[in-house]
Design a protein around this motif. Structure first.
Motif, PDB file in Angstrom:
ATOM      1  N   GLU A   1       7.164   7.953-109.972  1.00  0.00           N
ATOM      2  CA  GLU A   1       8.322   8.714-109.569  1.00  0.00           C
ATOM      3  C   GLU A   1       9.296   8.594-111.045  1.00  0.00           C
ATOM      4  O   GLU A   1      10.119   9.578-110.742  1.00  0.00           O
ATOM      5  N   SER A   2       9.195   7.762-111.738  1.00  0.00           N
ATOM      6  CA  SER A   2      10.181   7.820-112.884  1.00  0.00           C
ATOM      7  C   SER A   2       9.709   8.622-113.901  1.00  0.00           C
ATOM      8  O   SER A   2      10.709   9.157-114.425  1.00  0.00           O
ATOM      9  N   LYS A   3       8.534   9.069-114.034  1.00  0.00           N
ATOM     10  CA  LYS A   3       8.020  10.036-115.181  1.00  0.00           C
ATOM     11  C   LYS A   3       7.940  11.621-114.693  1.00  0.00           C
ATOM     12  O   LYS A   3       8.232  12.391-115.308  1.00  0.00           O
ATOM     13  N   CYS A   4       7.795  11.535-113.263  1.00  0.00           N
ATOM     14  CA  CYS A   4       7.812  12.972-112.614  1.00  0.00           C
ATOM     15  C   CYS A   4       8.756  13.985-112.913  1.00  0.00           C
ATOM     16  O   CYS A   4       9.986  13.453-113.007  1.00  0.00           O
ATOM     17  N   VAL A   5       8.803  15.198-113.310  1.00  0.00           N
ATOM     18  CA  VAL A   5       9.642  16.089-113.604  1.00  0.00           C
ATOM     19  C   VAL A   5       9.895  17.277-112.373  1.00  0.00           C
ATOM     20  O   VAL A   5      10.330  18.217-112.410  1.00  0.00           O
ATOM     21  N   GLU A   6       9.046  17.038-111.533  1.00  0.00           N
ATOM     22  CA  GLU A   6       9.173  17.645-110.423  1.00  0.00           C
ATOM     23  C   GLU A   6       8.798  19.217-110.488  1.00  0.00           C
ATOM     24  O   GLU A   6       9.298  20.034-109.947  1.00  0.00           O
ATOM     25  N   CYS A   7       7.743  19.327-111.296  1.00  0.00           N
ATOM     26  CA  CYS A   7       7.317  20.831-111.575  1.00  0.00           C
ATOM     27  C   CYS A   7       6.236  21.199-110.640  1.00  0.00           C
ATOM     28  O   CYS A   7       6.141  22.381-110.412  1.00  0.00           O
ATOM     29  N   ASN A   8       5.397  20.335-109.696  1.00  0.00           N
ATOM     30  CA  ASN A   8       4.795  20.664-108.818  1.00  0.00           C
ATOM     31  C   ASN A   8       3.267  21.126-109.211  1.00  0.00           C
ATOM     32  O   ASN A   8       2.583  21.950-108.355  1.00  0.00           O
ATOM     33  N   LEU A   9       3.028  21.396-110.499  1.00  0.00           N
ATOM     34  CA  LEU A   9       2.119  21.798-111.079  1.00  0.00           C
ATOM     35  C   LEU A   9       0.831  21.091-110.492  1.00  0.00           C
ATOM     36  O   LEU A   9      -0.464  21.695-110.276  1.00  0.00           O
ATOM     37  N   CYS A  10       0.728  19.898-110.142  1.00  0.00           N
ATOM     38  CA  CYS A  10      -0.450  18.943-109.830  1.00  0.00           C
ATOM     39  C   CYS A  10      -0.719  19.709-108.303  1.00  0.00           C
ATOM     40  O   CYS A  10      -1.758  19.660-107.815  1.00  0.00           O
ATOM     41  N   VAL A  11       0.543  19.987-107.537  1.00  0.00           N
ATOM     42  CA  VAL A  11       0.053  20.443-106.192  1.00  0.00           C
ATOM     43  C   VAL A  11      -0.583  21.724-106.259  1.00  0.00           C
ATOM     44  O   VAL A  11      -1.534  22.115-105.524  1.00  0.00           O
ATOM     45  N   SER A  12      -0.098  22.581-107.294  1.00  0.00           N
ATOM     46  CA  SER A  12      -0.842  24.028-107.297  1.00  0.00           C
ATOM     47  C   SER A  12      -2.381  23.906-107.787  1.00  0.00           C
ATOM     48  O   SER A  12      -3.025  24.634-107.366  1.00  0.00           O
ATOM     49  N   VAL A  13      -2.528  22.978-108.714  1.00  0.00           N
ATOM     50  CA  VAL A  13      -4.002  23.045-109.462  1.00  0.00           C
ATOM     51  C   VAL A  13      -4.985  22.099-108.566  1.00  0.00           C
ATOM     52  O   VAL A  13      -6.061  22.410-108.583  1.00  0.00           O
ATOM     53  N   CYS A  14      -4.406  21.500-107.615  1.00  0.00           N
ATOM     54  CA  CYS A  14      -5.487  20.616-107.149  1.00  0.00           C
ATOM     55  C   CYS A  14      -6.498  21.470-106.023  1.00  0.00           C
ATOM     56  O   CYS A  14      -5.995  22.225-105.332  1.00  0.00           O
ATOM     57  N   PRO A  15      -7.765  21.351-106.491  1.00  0.00           N
ATOM     58  CA  PRO A  15      -8.487  22.180-105.506  1.00  0.00           C
ATOM     59  C   PRO A  15      -8.812  21.858-104.164  1.00  0.00           C
ATOM     60  O   PRO A  15      -9.299  22.704-103.278  1.00  0.00           O
ATOM     61  N   THR A  16      -8.403  20.537-103.844  1.00  0.00           N
ATOM     62  CA  THR A  16      -8.616  20.274-102.575  1.00  0.00           C
ATOM     63  C   THR A  16      -7.351  19.799-101.645  1.00  0.00           C
ATOM     64  O   THR A  16      -7.282  19.149-100.622  1.00  0.00           O
ATOM     65  N   ASN A  17      -6.087  20.418-102.055  1.00  0.00           N
ATOM     66  CA  ASN A  17      -5.125  20.160-101.632  1.00  0.00           C
ATOM     67  C   ASN A  17      -4.533  18.766-100.987  1.00  0.00           C
ATOM     68  O   ASN A  17      -4.371  18.582 -99.966  1.00  0.00           O
ATOM     69  N   VAL A  18      -4.967  17.796-101.918  1.00  0.00           N
ATOM     70  CA  VAL A  18      -4.497  16.409-102.003  1.00  0.00           C
ATOM     71  C   VAL A  18      -2.936  16.157-101.576  1.00  0.00           C
ATOM     72  O   VAL A  18      -2.602  15.349-100.912  1.00  0.00           O
ATOM     73  N   PHE A  19      -2.314  16.813-102.653  1.00  0.00           N
ATOM     74  CA  PHE A  19      -0.883  16.600-102.394  1.00  0.00           C
ATOM     75  C   PHE A  19       0.128  17.362-101.782  1.00  0.00           C
ATOM     76  O   PHE A  19      -0.461  18.533-101.266  1.00  0.00           O
ATOM     77  N   ASP A  20       1.246  16.874-101.029  1.00  0.00           N
ATOM     78  CA  ASP A  20       2.215  17.551-100.529  1.00  0.00           C
ATOM     79  C   ASP A  20       3.337  17.485-101.291  1.00  0.00           C
ATOM     80  O   ASP A  20       3.545  16.896-102.205  1.00  0.00           O
ATOM     81  N   ARG A  21       4.118  18.764-101.436  1.00  0.00           N
ATOM     82  CA  ARG A  21       5.400  18.738-101.979  1.00  0.00           C
ATOM     83  C   ARG A  21       6.361  17.641-101.354  1.00  0.00           C
ATOM     84  O   ARG A  21       6.501  17.772-100.081  1.00  0.00           O
ATOM     85  N   GLY A  22       6.958  17.014-101.957  1.00  0.00           N
ATOM     86  CA  GLY A  22       7.876  15.910-101.496  1.00  0.00           C
ATOM     87  C   GLY A  22       8.969  16.443-101.084  1.00  0.00           C
ATOM     88  O   GLY A  22       9.574  17.584-101.604  1.00  0.00           O
TER      89      GLY A  22
END
Ligand code: SF4
Ligand code: SF4
Length: 111
Positions: free
Chosen positions: A7-28
């Motif tokens: 949480e301290s490093k994240c810049v909230e770009c949500n690239l991880c949400v977009s590239v994950c092929p199995t939809n592991v993340f939710d936008r916080g």
């Protein structure tokens, strides 16, 4: 398996949400993604590769969660460590280009 979003490093770009092929993340709710479906992770490292802030840690063990401490990962340079070894990010070179890797390949060559 994906283990940590810093949480301290994240810049909230949500690239991880977009590239994950199995939809592991939710936008916080507050911008930082949450690991919502960890067991769906395929350990493909795509999220870690694309994270511009080295805010993610994917453990190589694909079979189950690993207990991790953010402080220890940070100390050992493992947050975004795969991205760094692949050479993604400003000023980085892939480990594969290191002269040692060439020497190793020569030493282990068959024939
Ligand atoms: S390692 Fe791959 S499957 Fe797992 S969370 Fe990251 S992008 Fe998704
Ligand atoms: S890619 Fe990295 S910086 Fe961007 S939202 Fe995901 S964890 Fe945060």
């Amino acid at each position: 398996m994906i283990e940590l979003v810093s949480e301290s490093k994240c810049v909230e770009c949500n690239l991880c949400v977009s590239v994950c092929p199995t939809n592991v993340f939710d936008r916080g709710e507050h911008g930082i993604p949450v690991i919502a479906r960890q067991s769906d992770c395929q350990t493909c490292f795509m999220c870690e590769l694309y994270c511009p802030a080295d805010a993610l840690y994917v453990a190589a063990d694909a079979e189950g969660p690993t207990a991790v401490s953010e402080a220890l990962l940070d100390e050992q340079g493992l947050l975004g460590g795969y991205r760094e070894k692949v050479g993604w990010g400003k000023g980085r070179k892939p480990v594969a280009e290191h002269p040692y890797m060439y020497e190793l390949a020569k030493r282990t060559a068959i024939g």
